[in-house]
Enzyme design. Structure first.
Site, PDB file in Angstrom:
ATOM      1  N   LYS B  78      -1.968  34.132 -33.478  1.00 53.30           N
ATOM      2  CA  LYS B  78      -0.503  34.224 -33.573  1.00 53.30           C
ATOM      3  C   LYS B  78      -0.064  33.741 -34.957  1.00 53.30           C
ATOM      4  CE  LYS B  78       3.684  32.827 -30.985  1.00 53.30           C
ATOM      5  NZ  LYS B  78       4.218  32.062 -29.843  1.00 53.30           N
ATOM      6  N   SER B 158       7.589  34.554 -26.579  1.00 50.75           N
ATOM      7  CA  SER B 158       7.468  34.913 -27.975  1.00 50.75           C
ATOM      8  C   SER B 158       6.076  35.413 -28.378  1.00 50.75           C
ATOM      9  CB  SER B 158       7.834  33.716 -28.847  1.00 50.75           C
ATOM     10  OG  SER B 158       6.872  32.687 -28.733  1.00 50.75           O
ATOM     11  N   SER B 182       6.612  30.992 -23.499  1.00 48.77           N
ATOM     12  CA  SER B 182       6.139  31.981 -24.476  1.00 48.77           C
ATOM     13  C   SER B 182       4.670  32.383 -24.378  1.00 48.77           C
ATOM     14  CB  SER B 182       6.410  31.487 -25.897  1.00 48.77           C
ATOM     15  OG  SER B 182       7.758  31.637 -26.223  1.00 48.77           O
TER      16      SER B 182
END
Lengths: 95, 488
Positions: B78, B158, B182
């Site tokens: 990420k 997210s 998330s």
């Protein structure tokens, strides 16, 4: 509690975000809808309740007061948008 | 070679050890699939050169017999994790051009164990979002589609890039982070497994900060075993993060396959929120039935402050975010937009650099922390947080683990939810876990009437991730695994 347009401008100033005048009304509406939704928290009786400071009950770790890192100014300023030698460059702040 | 990308970490680990294929062959297979899958927009930066170099080093260690726990396993990272010399910008314009000169503790742990980096994954800007629509680099597409439909769906957020990439098999697993849901919400939207460990289990050092008292990293993986393998490597005790807890990291994989006979599973009655969709309710009941059939005891519990978790979160998280994001001022890194003086430069840089959702949250945070409002908002929210944690502390005397739905709905379409508060409601089942610092795992448990994956969530006692893996493995065994049909 709700915010008016003057408050929106003041908060943006505090947050150091330049607001376009045409966005003030939209933000006023959005912030108020969030703040109204948050208001349900007033239903909760919090008398005598301590505010949370840490979710896990651990003692704050202490470390020895020693220098363990550093001496690479070139890396520190490597990502600066403007620099000279090993200094960050900013617009003049003192006359 | 593309069938190599269909292997789980556990299977790839076996194949590599038996020399059925090399780490370089495995990495090449992923690189080829990533190139074919760009329409998903899951990767914002591909690092094939670095991946090949790391895979060759893995092959050398495999030959020498010094392979690590993740030797040769190709991963997506990420964009929130600092990776030395590689684009790390939290998918924000404000961090334009930023390449850290250091490595996050978590990625360092993964490379130590032999993992290979395929690239950086898309996400909501600064991890603020539930649909991956706030990224500066554009929307991520969910590999899943509704039956008889070509319409794109969001992967959740997210960690939308992480979830999409894992579901599409363009990485073996991915790192992710979870501040209010998330990891778990995108995992549920994509038929993958995501675990947010206990606060303090994974080091936050080198992870771009959003809300420091809530942020916690964890993996998204294809199955429960892979999630356990990933978390074992990611978790550590880190002197560079004072909130990292001094507890040894257990062998999570060992918990998988253990009987749940006698396990007490709590069903919180407050989660039966008004208007819960019948298919989510059915999924939840089915999950409880499966666990009961395997010998668990189902116990109804009460978590009375559940409904206040989300509004309290939207005070605490923006407050911490407004403080953490104060550092983006155009001086030391990232975007600089000139102005008449230094304050004008700050204001211009931040106005141009932050997207609308991030600006909204900074504004809320600044307001609730401003003079005269601090006690009414922030202190009250932190008191409610104490009450939420107390609810769970009481529940742990009756149950060992709590079962809930992971999300109130399956994946939706981009643009379908435009009202901020409606978007925030996506985290209604996950956010209490962050507020109380507990571990939570999302595991696929069924499909919606439109054929989209749905997930269940298990919540555990602090640092009892093992019970989550043990119980999630039972649900997985009953529910089977889910793979999006490949259309891209």
């Amino acid at each position: 509690m709700s915010v008016d347009q003057a408050t929106v401008r003041r908060v943006a100033k505090l947050a150091r975000i330049k607001l376009k005048e045409e966005n003030v009304a939209r933000l006023e509406g959005e912030l108020n809808s969030i703040l109204h939704w948050i208001e349900q928290l007033n239903e909760v009786d919090v008398t005598g309740v301590e505010p949370m400071t840490s979710v896990v009950s651990v003692k704050m770790k202490m470390r020895k007061d020693l220098v363990t890192d550093g001496s690479y100014p070139g890396e520190v300023v490597a990502n600066a948008p403007a620099k000279e030698d090993d200094y960050f460059l900013v617009p003049k702040v003192i006359e | 070679m593309s069938n190599l990308t269909s292997l789980t970490i556990a299977k790839a680990r076996e194949g590599l050890r038996r020399k059925e294929f090399s780490a370089l062959e495995l990495t090449e297979a992923y690189i080829a699939e990533i190139e074919k899958s760009r329409i998903l927009n899951a990767y914002i930066v591909e690092t094939p050169g670095k991946a090949r170099e790391m895979a060759k080093a893995s092959d050398a260690r495999l030959a020498k017999g010094t392979a690590g726990a993740l030797e040769g396993i190709p991963l997506g990272i990420k964009d929130l994790f600092a990776t030395k010399g590689v684009h790390t910008q939290a998918c924000s314009h404000v961090l334009d051009g930023f390449k850290p000169t250091y490595e996050s503790t978590i990625t360092e742990n993964l490379w130590r164990d032999g993992a290979v980096m395929l690239g950086k994954l898309n996400m909501d800007e600064f991890a603020m979002g539930s649909s991956n629509e706030t990224s500066y680099y554009g929307n991520v597409i969910n590999p899943w589609r509704r039956h008889n439909s070509n319409a794109a769906l969001v992967p959740g957020g997210s960690s939308g890039g992480s979830a999409s990439a894992v579901a599409a098999h363009i990485c073996a697993a991915a790192t992710a982070t979870d501040t209010g849901g998330s990891i778990r919400q995108p995992a549920a939207f994509t038929g993958t497994v995501g675990i947010k460990p206990t606060y303090g289990r994974c080091s936050r050092w080198g992870v771009v900060a959003f809300a420091s008292s809530l942020d916690q990293a964890g993996p998204i993986a294809r199955d429960v075993r892979d999630a356990a393998i990933m978390l074992k490597s990611m978790a550590s005790v880190d002197p560079k993060d004072t909130t990292s807890v001094d507890l040894p990291v257990p062998d999570y994989e060992a918990a998988i396959g253990k009987s749940i006979k006698g396990l007490r599973v709590g069903i919180p009655k407050e989660y039966r929120a008004d208007g819960m969709s019948p298919e989510i309710e059915t999924l939840w009941n089915t999950g409880a039935k499966w666990l009961k059939e395997q010998g668990a005891e189902i116990v109804e519990i009460s978590l009375p402050h559940t409904k206040y978790a989300l509004p309290a979160y939207y005070i605490v998280a923006p407050a911490e975010a407004s403080s953490n994001l104060a550092r983006y001022d155009g001086v030391r890194y990232g975007l600089r937009v000139p102005g008449n003086d230094i304050v004008d430069m700050y204001e211009n840089s931040r106005a141009a650099g932050f997207g609308p959702e991030v600006q909204r949250r900074i504004m809320i945070g600044t307001y609730v922390l401003s003079a005269g409002y601090y006690d009414a908002y922030y202190v009250r929210a932190q008191k409610i947080r104490t009450l939420i944690k107390r609810d769970f502390d009481k529940a742990w005397s009756k149950v060992d683990v709590v079962l809930t739905p992971a999300t109130p709905s399956p994946a939706f379409a981009p643009g379908e939810i435009s009202d901020p508060v409606q978007m925030y409601l996506n985290d209604i089942f996950t956010v209490t876990v962050n507020m109380a610092g507990l571990p939570g795992i999302a595991v696929p448990a069924g499909v919606s009437k439109d054929g989209l994956p749905l997930g269940l969530q298990l919540i555990g006692k602090p640092f009892d991730e093992e019970t989550l893996f043990q119980t999630a493995a039972v649900i997985e065994q009953m529910a089977g695994s889910y793979k999006a049909p490949q259309w891209w």
